[in-house]
Design a protein around this motif. Structure first.
Motif, PDB file in Angstrom:
ATOM      1  N   TYR A  22      31.671  50.003  -2.748  1.00  0.00           N
ATOM      2  CA  TYR A  22      29.992  50.747  -1.768  1.00  0.00           C
ATOM      3  C   TYR A  22      30.204  52.045  -1.255  1.00  0.00           C
ATOM      4  O   TYR A  22      31.692  52.241  -1.494  1.00  0.00           O
ATOM      5  N   VAL A  42      26.265  54.251   2.942  1.00  0.00           N
ATOM      6  CA  VAL A  42      25.885  53.314   2.511  1.00  0.00           C
ATOM      7  C   VAL A  42      24.490  53.323   3.637  1.00  0.00           C
ATOM      8  O   VAL A  42      24.754  53.278   4.887  1.00  0.00           O
ATOM      9  N   CYS A 310      26.971  48.026  -3.625  1.00  0.00           N
ATOM     10  CA  CYS A 310      25.832  48.414  -3.159  1.00  0.00           C
ATOM     11  C   CYS A 310      26.080  50.505  -2.344  1.00  0.00           C
ATOM     12  O   CYS A 310      27.234  50.383  -1.810  1.00  0.00           O
ATOM     13  N   ARG A 358      34.814  45.607  -0.221  1.00  0.00           N
ATOM     14  CA  ARG A 358      34.453  44.575  -1.254  1.00  0.00           C
ATOM     15  C   ARG A 358      34.764  43.737  -1.818  1.00  0.00           C
ATOM     16  O   ARG A 358      34.196  42.530  -1.962  1.00  0.00           O
TER      17      ARG A 358
END
Ligand code: B12
Lengths: 469, 210
Positions: A22, A42, A310, A358
């Motif tokens: 991510y 993020v 993400c 993750r």
């Protein structure tokens, strides 16, 4: 006319599982204000929508007031919680797309507030502008002409000229057929809808969006299989269709969603496209995702795993209703910010920690549902690696579905994923349906045109000619 | 001679060819057409309905059984010149103006049909005038509306008001549904019924017409 891809993806952008994490994308996207998506942080992406109300000339003052209140609340909370930056997505509604001036006004209200917050408090923010795909207001839809399409493109253009940072859409080409495929669990029709109709429409639409972005300096973000695989997800969640079918359908949407990037989109991909990890693996673009934080909009079986690679973290959409703490969009802003903080903090301690997080996110979901299983990072890479070998989007779609079945079967055999007894037989049903699909697109079209209801959509809008009598 | 039980089982299995064959057998050996329908075809579909409601089977399986049942009904119709398929009632169904969400509404329609209602599915983005036109044309017992958007649910109220203004509200029952809809909202706008899903929508219709 042929809408030729400007890029093709013959190999994976993500080369190893340890690079699939991510916050970091192989090709980060830099916005005008200096924010970088996929460059190590993020960011929260907050979505909001109106409470029960009509939209027309007479209610527009209230509509503006509602949006202004939501934007203010979100930005204020982001500032108070020291968010490193925030993205606000405005998913325009049909009315505010069909009257481009209304959509433009709403985006303008937001842009002004964002400037204000940056000037006063140094809060960096971006707006993602997502007009509604109103083409299907006409039935059967005109995909490539007409006033509805003109107004979608005009909305993009005007909002981008005013400063909207990212352009996205949840496009619907092929959905007319895919809906029918879903309720009948007919993977043949689903593959035709996605790999032929969907891909063709994406190429047309995204060539237009990318050219508007180039003219205006906006970022062409990406699309989503929302109208396709999220419908499947919602149906599976209600027990209407097997979860296995929804999982296979999700994987089959990859070539369609990828078409946006082949036409020049650069990410961030759209939040509700749960196929996003595949986009990141193949095209290297940053992706927005949503999971447990989108329970306000729809339930899902992928609440944690959706976050695991993400670059932005979203809540899909929540209506402006009062909760005990605050209005719902404000409450969701807070949740997203805390989720992002945790992910960013772990990553700051080193890649190993990010990979640990993750894997926790992934493994806590992947065993419980096939839809989660196909999002496991190692499986995303495994399937993606096979798909990039395929040049033709239709064949890739067929292959994607077949690979999904194979991978889930193997997962069941190894005890890695739980599939309910009443679902198991569907693995064989789906794979025998896939086997009936020819490898030649023309041949497939000549077969399937006899099986579909041609009053619901217009083949010529997809450059197809009806050949059978 | 084939039995009603076998016919009902064939419907249950979604075996269209078998349903057609057994229906023909039963009719030619003198079975009462009404009984063929009720004790054979509909009985099979009822069992399917129960399994579906209990989340034991999926929509495509229901559809296969419905298709098989309909094939049987067609055989009965062909054999009797003046046969009228009994209907539990007529329903006009549509998604309200401005709203294109289709699938939930269609599932509700399919469940209604497979339970013996006659359904006129108007489609999506249906404005109040079109509902009124359909009520005049089909004279349904029930008007069923679907809305998935918070910005279109108010069009349910507009439609109910328009029905009232046209003097039709007392002639039909109105039921509503869709993700943002609640029983409270239904009460508020003067709808006669609400259901959260397709299976309970059928129950509500049956209750309203009893
Ligand atoms: C799939 C989907 C779509 C698909 C629709 C595909 C189709 N052909 O229908 C597409 C992509 C096209 C779409 C478009 C949009 N959508 Co949409 N969509 C959804 C989603 C994810 C699932 C809906 C669905 O099919 N569910 C499966 C079916 C089986 O369930 P159901 O519809 O609820 O139906 C069941 C019950 O409600 C009930 N029922 C339904 N109707 C009736 C009627 C009666 C009489 C009765 C008794 C019962 C009943 O029985 C059904 C079966 O059990 C929902 C999420 C959600 N929470 O619902 C969002 C959602 C409804 N969409 C939303 C939005 C915002 C949009 C768009 C505006 C997005 C955009 N910016 O482009 C457009 C609007 C288009 C338009 N003009 O209508 C929002 C609504 C927010 C709001 N303001 O209200 C939702 C809630 C998602 C979200 N939060 O963001 N969408």
């Amino acid at each position: 006319m042929d809408y030729k891809p400007v890029k093709t993806f013959n190999e994976l952008a993500i080369k190893s599982l340890d690079d699939f994490v991510y916050g970091i994308a192989p090709y980060p996207v830099r916005a005008k204000n200096g924010m970088v998506i996929g460059g190590g942080t993020v960011y929260p992406e907050v979505n909001m929508t109106l409470p029960p109300m009509n939209i027309d000339e007479s209610t527009m003052p209230e509509v503006r007031k509602q949006y202004a209140e939501m934007f203010e609340g979100i930005l204020k909370r982001a500032k108070e919680l020291y968010a490193p930056g925030v993205i606000l997505e405005v998913e325009l509604l049909p009315e505010t797309t069909m009257v481009p001036k209304w959509g433009r006004e709403i985006i303008k209200i937001l842009l002004d507030k964002m400037k204000d917050y940056e000037a006063k408090y140094g809060l960096k923010s971006l707006v993602r502008c997502t007009p509604n795909d109103t083409r299907e207001m006409l039935r059967p839809p005109l995909m490539r002409r007409g006033e509805l399409l003109d107004n979608i493109l005009l909305t993009f253009e005007k909002c981008a000229e005013d400063g909207a940072d990212i352009l996205s859409i949840e496009s619907t080409g092929g959905k007319e057929l895919h809906d029918e495929a879903l309720v009948n669990c007919d993977i043949r029709k689903a593959i035709f809808a996605l790999g032929v109709l969907g891909v063709r429409d994406m190429r047309f639409l995204w060539s237009n969006i990318v050219s508007i972005a180039q003219k205006t300096g906006a970022i062409p973000g990406g699309d989503t299989a929302c109208g396709f695989a999220n419908t499947a997800l919602a149906l599976a969640e209600q027990g209407m269709i097997p979860r296995i079918f929804a999982a296979v359908d999700r994987v089959a949407t990859i070539p369609r969603s990828l078409a946006a990037f082949e036409m020049g989109a650069v990410g961030p991909d759209k939040d509700c496209g749960y196929e996003g990890p595949y986009m990141k693996a193949i095209a290297g673009v940053p992706i927005s995702m949503e999971g447990k934080t989108a329970a306000c909009a729809h339930l899902s079986a992928v609440g944690n795993i959706a976050a695991c690679v993400c670059d932005m973290w979203s809540n899909e959409s929540v209506q402006n209703v009062r909760l005990l703490s605050a209005y719902a969009p404000v409450a969701y802003t807070e949740q997203l910010i805390y989720d992002c903080r945790l992910m960013n903090e772990a990553a700051a301690d080193g890649r190993n920690y990010a990979l640990k997080v993750r894997d926790w996110l992934a493994n806590s979901d992947s065993k419980l549902d096939p839809q989660a299983y196909v999002l496991r990072p190692d499986i995303v890479l495994e399937i993606s690696r096979e798909l990039v070998k395929e040049k033709d989007a239709f064949i890739a779609t067929k292959k994607a579905a077949a690979l999904a079945v194979e991978v889930i079967k193997r997962g069941v055999d190894k005890g890695e994923v739980n599939v309910a007894p009443r679902e198991k037989k569907w693995l064989n049903i789906i794979s025998s349906q896939i086997e009936t699909i020819p490898d030649d697109e023309e041949k497939f079209w000549s077969e399937i045109q006899k099986e579909v209801d041609l009053t619901k959509w217009r083949p010529e809008e997809y450059d197809l000619k009806v050949t059978s009598a | 001679m084939a039995s009603f039980e076998e016919l009902s089982q064939a419907v249950f299995d979604g075996d269209e060819a078998q349903v057609v064959k057994l229906t023909k057998d039963l009719l030619s050996s003198g079975a009462n057409p009404m009984e063929v329908i009720n004790k054979g075809l509909i009985a099979g579909m009822d069992r399917v309905g129960v399994l579906f409601k209990n989340n034991e089977i999926f929509v495509p399986e229901v559809l296969m059984s419905a298709k098989a049942m309909n094939a049987g009904v067609e055989v009965v119709k062909e054999s009797q010149q003046t046969f009228d398929m009994p209907s539990l009632g007529k329903i006009v169904l549509g998604t309200v103006k401005g709203d294109l969400h289709d699938i939930g509404k269609n599932l509700v329609g399919m469940m209604m049909e497979s339970n013996g209602f006659t359904v006129y599915n108007l489609g999506v983005d249906i404005d109040p005038d079109k509902f009124i036109e359909a009520v005049k044309k089909y004279q349904p017992d029930i008007v069923a509306m679907s809305a998935l958007l918070t910005t279109t649910m108010m069009n349910m109220k507009s439609t109910i008001d328009a029905l009232a203004a046209a003097g039709l509200k007392d002639k039909v029952k109105v039921i509503i549904g869709g993700a943002p809809i609640t029983q409270e909202f239904a009460n508020e706008i003067g709808a006669d019924g609400y259901a959260p899903d397709a299976a309970s929508a059928v129950e509500v219709c049956k209750q309203l017409l009893n």
